[in-house]
Every structure is written in structure tokens, then in C-alpha cells.
Design a protein around this motif. Structure first.
Motif, short mmCIF file in Angstrom:
data_model
loop_
_atom_site.label_atom_id
_atom_site.label_comp_id
_atom_site.label_asym_id
_atom_site.label_seq_id
_atom_site.Cartn_x
_atom_site.Cartn_y
_atom_site.Cartn_z
N GLN A 1 -0.87 -11.12 21.09
CA GLN A 1 -2.29 -10.89 20.84
C GLN A 1 -3.07 -12.13 21.23
O GLN A 1 -2.75 -13.23 20.83
N VAL A 2 -4.10 -11.93 22.04
CA VAL A 2 -4.91 -13.04 22.51
C VAL A 2 -6.11 -13.24 21.59
O VAL A 2 -6.78 -12.28 21.21
N GLY A 23 -10.80 -22.44 22.13
CA GLY A 23 -9.37 -22.54 21.86
C GLY A 23 -8.71 -21.19 22.01
O GLY A 23 -9.26 -20.19 21.54
N ALA A 24 -7.56 -21.16 22.66
CA ALA A 24 -6.88 -19.90 22.91
C ALA A 24 -5.52 -19.86 22.23
O ALA A 24 -4.80 -20.86 22.18
N SER A 25 -5.19 -18.70 21.73
CA SER A 25 -3.82 -18.43 21.29
C SER A 25 -3.35 -17.17 22.01
O SER A 25 -4.12 -16.24 22.22
N GLY A 26 -2.11 -17.18 22.45
CA GLY A 26 -1.59 -16.05 23.20
C GLY A 26 -2.06 -15.99 24.64
O GLY A 26 -1.86 -14.98 25.32
N TYR A 27 -2.67 -17.06 25.10
CA TYR A 27 -3.21 -17.08 26.46
C TYR A 27 -3.26 -18.51 26.95
O TYR A 27 -3.61 -19.41 26.21
N ALA A 28 -2.90 -18.70 28.23
CA ALA A 28 -3.04 -20.01 28.86
C ALA A 28 -4.12 -19.92 29.92
O ALA A 28 -4.17 -18.94 30.68
N PHE A 29 -4.95 -20.93 30.00
CA PHE A 29 -6.08 -20.87 30.91
C PHE A 29 -5.69 -21.04 32.37
O PHE A 29 -6.55 -21.09 33.22
N SER A 30 -4.41 -21.13 32.63
CA SER A 30 -3.94 -21.09 34.01
C SER A 30 -3.60 -19.67 34.43
O SER A 30 -3.20 -19.42 35.56
#
Length: 125
Positions: A1-2, A23-30
Motif C-alpha cells: 500500500q502506497v 514522504g513515501a511508504s510503499g513507493y520509491a521516487f525512482s
């Protein structure tokens, strides 16, 4: 879950600066295409800046030379440095993301799958 969570908004005098964070969880900004949008009541959400996984950026003309997007080394936090703020920058600012790129060709908000709750930026006139 993002999950995307924005912070850093506030009220600042014209000409001042703010730095927004997402800030992200479950997701990388790449992963794909990430963006900052903004919205004022009664108007459509407007794309401020788009950044793809390779770091290529596309800024709205209204913020070029004043705003700068960046990511941390862990690719879990996205920043928006806003300098030379103007009253017309007043808006709710949202972080948005998706797992596929093509930032320039598909920049409308409907193409983004993940959204934060927004952070308010106010610049009095």
C-alpha cells in the motif's frame, strides 16, 4: 500500500521561502513519475513540477527559476524548495506519483495513482 504524506506548508511573506516534503511508504521516487500539484478553491489542480525516475524535470512556467524539486538519496522523500514566493503561489500543494514514467506526455492529474493529503501554502498579498 502506497502512502504519501506532505509537510512543510505554512504562511510566508512575499519573497520568502518554504520547503515542502513528501514522504513515501510503499513507493520509491525512482519508480516512475512524481509530481507536485497545487489547487486553489474553485480551480482545477495545476501541475507545478514533474520528475521522472532518471531525474528529468519539467516545471510550470509560473514557477521556473523559483522552485526546485529534489529527492533524498533513499528515494523516499521528495522535496519542493520554493523561493521568491508570490501571493499567486497560495494554494494547497499535493504530492502525486505513479509507477510508470512518460511525465511529459501524461501530466494530467488523472494519470496519477497515488496522492497525499496536501499541505497549505499561504502568501498574503
Amino acid at each position: 500500500q502506497v502512502q504519501l504524506v506532505e509537510s512543510g506548508g505554512g504562511s510566508v511573506q512575499p519573497g520568502g521561502s518554504l520547503r515542502l516534503s513528501c514522504g513515501a511508504s510503499g513507493y520509491a521516487f525512482s519508480s516512475g513519475c512524481t509530481a507536485w500539484f497545487r489547487q486553489v478553491p474553485g480551480k482545477e489542480r495545476e501541475g507545478v513540477v514533474f520528475i521522472d525516475g532518471d531525474g528529468n524535470t519539467n516545471y510550470a512556467d509560473s514557477v521556473k527559476g523559483r522552485f526546485a524539486v529534489s529527492k533524498d538519496n533513499a528515494e523516499t522523500t521528495l522535496y519542493l524548495q520554493m523561493n521568491g514566493l508570490k501571493s499567486e503561489d497560495t494554494a494547497m500543494y499535493y504530492c502525486a506519483a505513479r509507477r510508470w514514467s512518460a511525465c511529459t506526455s501524461y501530466s494530467a492529474e488523472r494519470y496519477f495513482d497515488y496522492w497525499g493529503q496536501g499541505t497549505q501554502v499561504t502568501v498574503p498579498s
